[in-house]
Design a protein around this motif. Sequence first.
Motif, PDB file in Angstrom:
ATOM      1  N   GLY A  25       0.861  -1.229  -0.054  1.00  0.00           N
ATOM      2  CA  GLY A  25       0.135   0.016   0.081  1.00  0.00           C
ATOM      3  C   GLY A  25       0.767   1.135   0.141  1.00  0.00           C
ATOM      4  O   GLY A  25       0.675   1.957  -0.876  1.00  0.00           O
ATOM      5  N   PHE A  26       1.851   1.694   1.041  1.00  0.00           N
ATOM      6  CA  PHE A  26       2.424   2.745   0.981  1.00  0.00           C
ATOM      7  C   PHE A  26       3.590   2.556   0.562  1.00  0.00           C
ATOM      8  O   PHE A  26       4.489   3.449   0.033  1.00  0.00           O
ATOM      9  CB  PHE A  26       2.763   3.006   2.649  1.00  0.00           C
ATOM     10  CG  PHE A  26       1.552   3.760   3.089  1.00  0.00           C
ATOM     11  CD1 PHE A  26       1.385   4.936   2.943  1.00  0.00           C
ATOM     12  CD2 PHE A  26       1.052   3.217   4.470  1.00  0.00           C
ATOM     13  CE1 PHE A  26       0.050   5.589   3.769  1.00  0.00           C
ATOM     14  CE2 PHE A  26       0.072   3.641   5.175  1.00  0.00           C
ATOM     15  CZ  PHE A  26      -0.291   5.122   4.660  1.00  0.00           C
ATOM     16  N   GLY A  27       4.044   1.229   0.351  1.00  0.00           N
ATOM     17  CA  GLY A  27       5.476   0.936  -0.426  1.00  0.00           C
ATOM     18  C   GLY A  27       6.748   0.935   0.644  1.00  0.00           C
ATOM     19  O   GLY A  27       7.871   1.148   0.332  1.00  0.00           O
ATOM     20  N   HIS A  73      -0.897  10.479   6.774  1.00  0.00           N
ATOM     21  CA  HIS A  73       0.580  10.353   5.862  1.00  0.00           C
ATOM     22  C   HIS A  73       0.015  11.654   5.184  1.00  0.00           C
ATOM     23  O   HIS A  73      -0.993  11.625   4.176  1.00  0.00           O
ATOM     24  CB  HIS A  73       0.375   9.288   5.127  1.00  0.00           C
ATOM     25  CG  HIS A  73       1.343   8.924   4.031  1.00  0.00           C
ATOM     26  ND1 HIS A  73       2.679   8.791   4.423  1.00  0.00           N
ATOM     27  CD2 HIS A  73       1.443   9.299   2.629  1.00  0.00           C
ATOM     28  CE1 HIS A  73       3.408   8.822   3.213  1.00  0.00           C
ATOM     29  NE2 HIS A  73       2.562   8.945   2.226  1.00  0.00           N
ATOM     30  N   ASN A  74       0.889  12.681   4.888  1.00  0.00           N
ATOM     31  CA  ASN A  74       0.673  13.892   4.026  1.00  0.00           C
ATOM     32  C   ASN A  74       1.479  13.394   2.814  1.00  0.00           C
ATOM     33  O   ASN A  74       2.557  12.910   2.532  1.00  0.00           O
ATOM     34  CB  ASN A  74       1.352  15.040   4.723  1.00  0.00           C
ATOM     35  CG  ASN A  74       0.110  15.680   5.584  1.00  0.00           C
ATOM     36  OD1 ASN A  74      -0.440  15.005   6.685  1.00  0.00           O
ATOM     37  ND2 ASN A  74      -0.319  16.846   5.401  1.00  0.00           N
ATOM     38  N   TRP A 119      -5.954   5.934   9.305  1.00  0.00           N
ATOM     39  CA  TRP A 119      -5.018   6.801   8.328  1.00  0.00           C
ATOM     40  C   TRP A 119      -5.744   7.863   7.838  1.00  0.00           C
ATOM     41  O   TRP A 119      -6.476   7.601   6.767  1.00  0.00           O
ATOM     42  CB  TRP A 119      -4.215   5.855   7.572  1.00  0.00           C
ATOM     43  CG  TRP A 119      -3.007   5.111   8.116  1.00  0.00           C
ATOM     44  CD1 TRP A 119      -3.326   3.920   8.660  1.00  0.00           C
ATOM     45  CD2 TRP A 119      -1.893   5.433   8.280  1.00  0.00           C
ATOM     46  NE1 TRP A 119      -1.968   3.485   9.188  1.00  0.00           N
ATOM     47  CE2 TRP A 119      -1.030   4.547   9.015  1.00  0.00           C
ATOM     48  CE3 TRP A 119      -1.276   6.620   7.910  1.00  0.00           C
ATOM     49  CZ2 TRP A 119       0.074   4.287   9.546  1.00  0.00           C
ATOM     50  CZ3 TRP A 119       0.183   6.489   8.633  1.00  0.00           C
ATOM     51  CH2 TRP A 119       0.798   5.570   9.339  1.00  0.00           C
ATOM     52  N   GLU A 120      -5.290   8.967   7.976  1.00  0.00           N
ATOM     53  CA  GLU A 120      -5.767  10.049   7.173  1.00  0.00           C
ATOM     54  C   GLU A 120      -4.738  10.332   5.808  1.00  0.00           C
ATOM     55  O   GLU A 120      -3.481  10.347   6.314  1.00  0.00           O
ATOM     56  CB  GLU A 120      -5.795  11.581   7.965  1.00  0.00           C
ATOM     57  CG  GLU A 120      -6.270  12.784   6.867  1.00  0.00           C
ATOM     58  CD  GLU A 120      -6.244  13.967   7.669  1.00  0.00           C
ATOM     59  OE1 GLU A 120      -6.923  14.726   7.478  1.00  0.00           O
ATOM     60  OE2 GLU A 120      -5.193  14.200   8.486  1.00  0.00           O
ATOM     61  N   ILE A 121      -5.074  10.342   4.678  1.00  0.00           N
ATOM     62  CA  ILE A 121      -4.266  10.459   3.674  1.00  0.00           C
ATOM     63  C   ILE A 121      -4.669  12.035   2.947  1.00  0.00           C
ATOM     64  O   ILE A 121      -5.859  12.160   2.888  1.00  0.00           O
ATOM     65  CB  ILE A 121      -4.269   9.515   2.460  1.00  0.00           C
ATOM     66  CG1 ILE A 121      -4.472   8.354   3.065  1.00  0.00           C
ATOM     67  CG2 ILE A 121      -3.629   9.809   1.400  1.00  0.00           C
ATOM     68  CD1 ILE A 121      -3.141   7.693   3.912  1.00  0.00           C
ATOM     69  N   ALA A 122      -3.583  12.794   3.214  1.00  0.00           N
ATOM     70  CA  ALA A 122      -3.866  14.369   3.147  1.00  0.00           C
ATOM     71  C   ALA A 122      -2.838  15.149   2.261  1.00  0.00           C
ATOM     72  O   ALA A 122      -1.696  14.799   2.406  1.00  0.00           O
ATOM     73  CB  ALA A 122      -3.812  15.030   4.435  1.00  0.00           C
ATOM     74  N   PHE A 123      -3.483  16.218   1.671  1.00  0.00           N
ATOM     75  CA  PHE A 123      -2.611  17.175   1.366  1.00  0.00           C
ATOM     76  C   PHE A 123      -3.099  18.526   1.872  1.00  0.00           C
ATOM     77  O   PHE A 123      -4.143  18.887   1.900  1.00  0.00           O
ATOM     78  CB  PHE A 123      -2.929  17.368  -0.537  1.00  0.00           C
ATOM     79  CG  PHE A 123      -2.361  18.956  -0.833  1.00  0.00           C
ATOM     80  CD1 PHE A 123      -0.925  18.881  -0.855  1.00  0.00           C
ATOM     81  CD2 PHE A 123      -3.001  19.776  -1.169  1.00  0.00           C
ATOM     82  CE1 PHE A 123      -0.234  20.045  -1.435  1.00  0.00           C
ATOM     83  CE2 PHE A 123      -2.863  21.019  -1.691  1.00  0.00           C
ATOM     84  CZ  PHE A 123      -1.088  21.367  -1.648  1.00  0.00           C
TER      85      PHE A 123
END
Length: 139
Positions: A25-27, A73-74, A119-123
Motif C-alpha cells: 500500500g504505502f511502499g 500520511h501527507n 489513516w488520514e491521507i492528506a494534502f
Amino acid sequence: MQQQISVITLGVADIARSRRFYGEGFGWGPVFESEEVIFYQMNGLMLGTWLKDKLAADMRRDGVGPGSFSLAHNVASAGDVAPLMARLGHAGGTILREADAPPHGGFRGYVADPDGHGWEIAFNPAWTIDAAGLVSFGA
C-alpha cells in the motif's frame, strides 16, 4: 523535556496481512521483522506493528483495540491523495471516507488498515514536506 515521539506501535491480528498493507500500500520496507513485530524507519521515528496479543501482554492489559485517533500520511499534492487511497484499499485497507476538500482547506480521505487503525491521507497546502519527508507547520 524534549518534545518528540520515538515509536508508534500498532497492535495487529496478522503480521503478514499488516506487512502487505504497509508494504504494497504505502511502499514501505521494514528495517526489522520477526514473527511477532515489524519496524519501519520513518522520518525521525519508528512505526511498529506487533501482534496485538503480544503487545497487550507486554503492557499487562487484557486487550488492545483501535481508539478514537488517526495517523496521517501527507502527500505533495491534492492529486496524490485518491491514487494512494486506492492502492491502500487494494493492499487490504478499507476506505472509511472518500477523498474530498474539507472546509478548512486542502484535500483528504480516510483509510483503515486491516486491523482498523485509521489513516488520514492528506494534502495540506499550508504545510511543507522536505526531501527527507519532514513535515513543517506553515509554508
